[in-house]
Write a protein that holds these residues in place. Structure first.
Motif, mmCIF file in Angstrom:
data_model
loop_
_atom_site.group_PDB
_atom_site.id
_atom_site.type_symbol
_atom_site.label_atom_id
_atom_site.label_comp_id
_atom_site.label_asym_id
_atom_site.label_seq_id
_atom_site.Cartn_x
_atom_site.Cartn_y
_atom_site.Cartn_z
ATOM 1 N N TRP A 238 6.864 2.652 4.206
ATOM 2 C CA TRP A 238 7.080 2.625 2.765
ATOM 3 C C TRP A 238 8.351 1.840 2.448
ATOM 4 O O TRP A 238 9.319 1.891 3.203
ATOM 5 C CB TRP A 238 7.244 4.037 2.214
ATOM 6 N N ALA B 78 6.771 2.484 -2.178
ATOM 7 C CA ALA B 78 5.475 1.809 -2.175
ATOM 8 C C ALA B 78 4.986 1.633 -0.737
ATOM 9 O O ALA B 78 5.769 1.315 0.162
ATOM 10 C CB ALA B 78 5.579 0.450 -2.853
ATOM 11 N N LEU B 79 3.697 1.829 -0.524
ATOM 12 C CA LEU B 79 3.110 1.652 0.801
ATOM 13 C C LEU B 79 3.105 0.168 1.159
ATOM 14 O O LEU B 79 2.594 -0.657 0.407
ATOM 15 C CB LEU B 79 1.677 2.193 0.809
ATOM 16 N N PRO C 214 -1.445 -6.513 1.918
ATOM 17 C CA PRO C 214 -1.584 -5.572 0.785
ATOM 18 C C PRO C 214 -3.017 -5.437 0.287
ATOM 19 O O PRO C 214 -3.386 -4.397 -0.260
ATOM 20 C CB PRO C 214 -0.665 -6.167 -0.288
ATOM 21 N N LEU D 35 -4.739 -2.380 1.892
ATOM 22 C CA LEU D 35 -4.087 -1.071 1.823
ATOM 23 C C LEU D 35 -4.512 -0.255 0.603
ATOM 24 O O LEU D 35 -4.031 0.855 0.402
ATOM 25 C CB LEU D 35 -2.561 -1.250 1.827
ATOM 26 N N GLY D 36 -5.409 -0.794 -0.201
ATOM 27 C CA GLY D 36 -5.790 -0.098 -1.430
ATOM 28 C C GLY D 36 -6.426 1.256 -1.184
ATOM 29 O O GLY D 36 -6.070 2.255 -1.820
ATOM 30 N N ARG E 236 -4.012 3.717 0.390
ATOM 31 C CA ARG E 236 -2.985 4.059 -0.606
ATOM 32 C C ARG E 236 -3.498 5.189 -1.508
ATOM 33 O O ARG E 236 -2.763 6.136 -1.805
ATOM 34 C CB ARG E 236 -2.626 2.828 -1.444
ATOM 35 N N ARG E 237 -4.753 5.095 -1.917
ATOM 36 C CA ARG E 237 -5.331 6.159 -2.746
ATOM 37 C C ARG E 237 -5.425 7.461 -1.958
ATOM 38 O O ARG E 237 -5.183 8.547 -2.506
ATOM 39 C CB ARG E 237 -6.713 5.754 -3.252
ATOM 40 N N ALA F 281 -2.022 9.094 -1.723
ATOM 41 C CA ALA F 281 -1.484 9.507 -3.023
ATOM 42 C C ALA F 281 -2.063 10.821 -3.500
ATOM 43 O O ALA F 281 -1.605 11.393 -4.478
ATOM 44 C CB ALA F 281 -1.753 8.423 -4.076
#
Length: 296
Positions: free
Chosen positions: A256, A260-261, A283, A286-287, A290-291, A294
């Motif tokens: 991080w 942010a990841l 990036p 990583l979507g 990332r979800r 989160a």
């Protein structure tokens, strides 16, 4: 998706369909798209012609993925640097139960990279057989091929993938200890401590996709990997934080920057040490993870 008998029925199959699509594509985002397209086909199909919804949907998803794989192969030939699959957190069961070393192996980034050697049809045969236990007759029905042809495709796929013999899989306690040590060393910038956790022939893979700074070739050998990590720490380490997660059935270092990841590095263990590290930094990849991270 609005609740309805049809939607509820589809949702009961969604986890298995996503696991199938992800293994076929190596991309969580594309797998979600394939599953959604399968739902649209399911919603518009003649219900009287669907005797077994699970089998019908598996066939639909497989064929949708075969179409995507053809175009994906062309894109990956132009990919900048090392290509790695999109990481997926697996401790929440997203890719199904992974209670054995064999099941973890099948979703590891290493095996998904090996599957890139296969033609789309070989990959479908291999995944349906190895990951989902389909018989050759069932596979033939899904792919609309002859059973003998499917057997031949499977033998060819096994030979081309050449998954290494089962590696020594540390006990859960040892895995936790190693990850904790790696995490502590990374947080403290303790390169000497990291060095003790690496095999002599360790390899570090980085996938930046040309979007962020990353090594375009694998870094091989303990000394070179430590020097590489030292350089990365000097360039990017300020303000970085590290947490642990289970990614694709393996322990992973989550990176991080300012909350942010920015990357996920899956750690492949041999003999209780890190033998391979595969860091996804692009990036665009990583979507999905990332979800997942989160979630409350």
């Amino acid at each position: 998706m609005a609740s309805s008998p049809l939607a509820d029925e589809f949702e009961s199959h969604r986890p298995r369909l996503f696991g199938l699509a992800y293994r076929l594509l190596g991309s969580a985002q594309e797998a979600e798209d394939a599953v959604q397209d399968a739902y649209l086909r399911f919603a518009g199909a003649d219900r009287s012609a669907i005797r077994q919804p699970g089998a019908w949907l598996a066939k639909a998803v497989t064929n949708l993925c075969l179409t995507r794989l053809t175009s994906a192969r062309a894109r990956r030939e132009e990919y900048v640097g090392a290509w790695l699959p999109e990481p997926v957190v697996t401790s929440d069961g997203t890719l199904g139960p992974l209670e054995s070393a064999e099941r973890r192996e099948q979703v590891s980034l290493a095996v998904l990279v090996l599957l890139e050697r296969l033609t789309p049809t070989e990959r479908a045969v291999y995944v349906l057989r190895e990951a989902f236990g389909y018989g050759h007759r069932e596979i033939a029905e899904v792919l609309e091929l002859g059973e003998a042809n499917c057997r031949q495709l499977y033998r060819r796929a096994v030979a081309r993938v050449a998954v290494p013999a089962e590696r020594f899989d540390p006990s859960p306690k040892r895995r936790e200890e190693l990850v904790t040590s790696f995490l502590t060393a990374a947080r403290e910038g303790d390169l000497a401590g990291l060095e003790k956790l690496l095999t002599a022939d360790v390899t570090w893979w980085s996938d930046g996709g040309g979007k962020v700074s990353a090594a375009r070739r694998p870094v091989r050998g303990r000394d070179k990997v430590v020097r590489f990590l030292a350089g990365a720490a000097q360039r990017f380490g300020a303000g970085w934080e590290f947490t642990a997660a289970e990614v694709n059935g393996e322990p992973a270092l989550v990176m991080w920057a300012d909350g942010a990841l920015v990357g996920v590095a899956a750690l492949e263990l041999h003999g209780g040490l890190v033998a391979q590290a595969r860091a996804v930094l692009n990036p665009d990849k990583l979507g999905f993870v990332r979800r997942q991270l989160a979630r409350p």
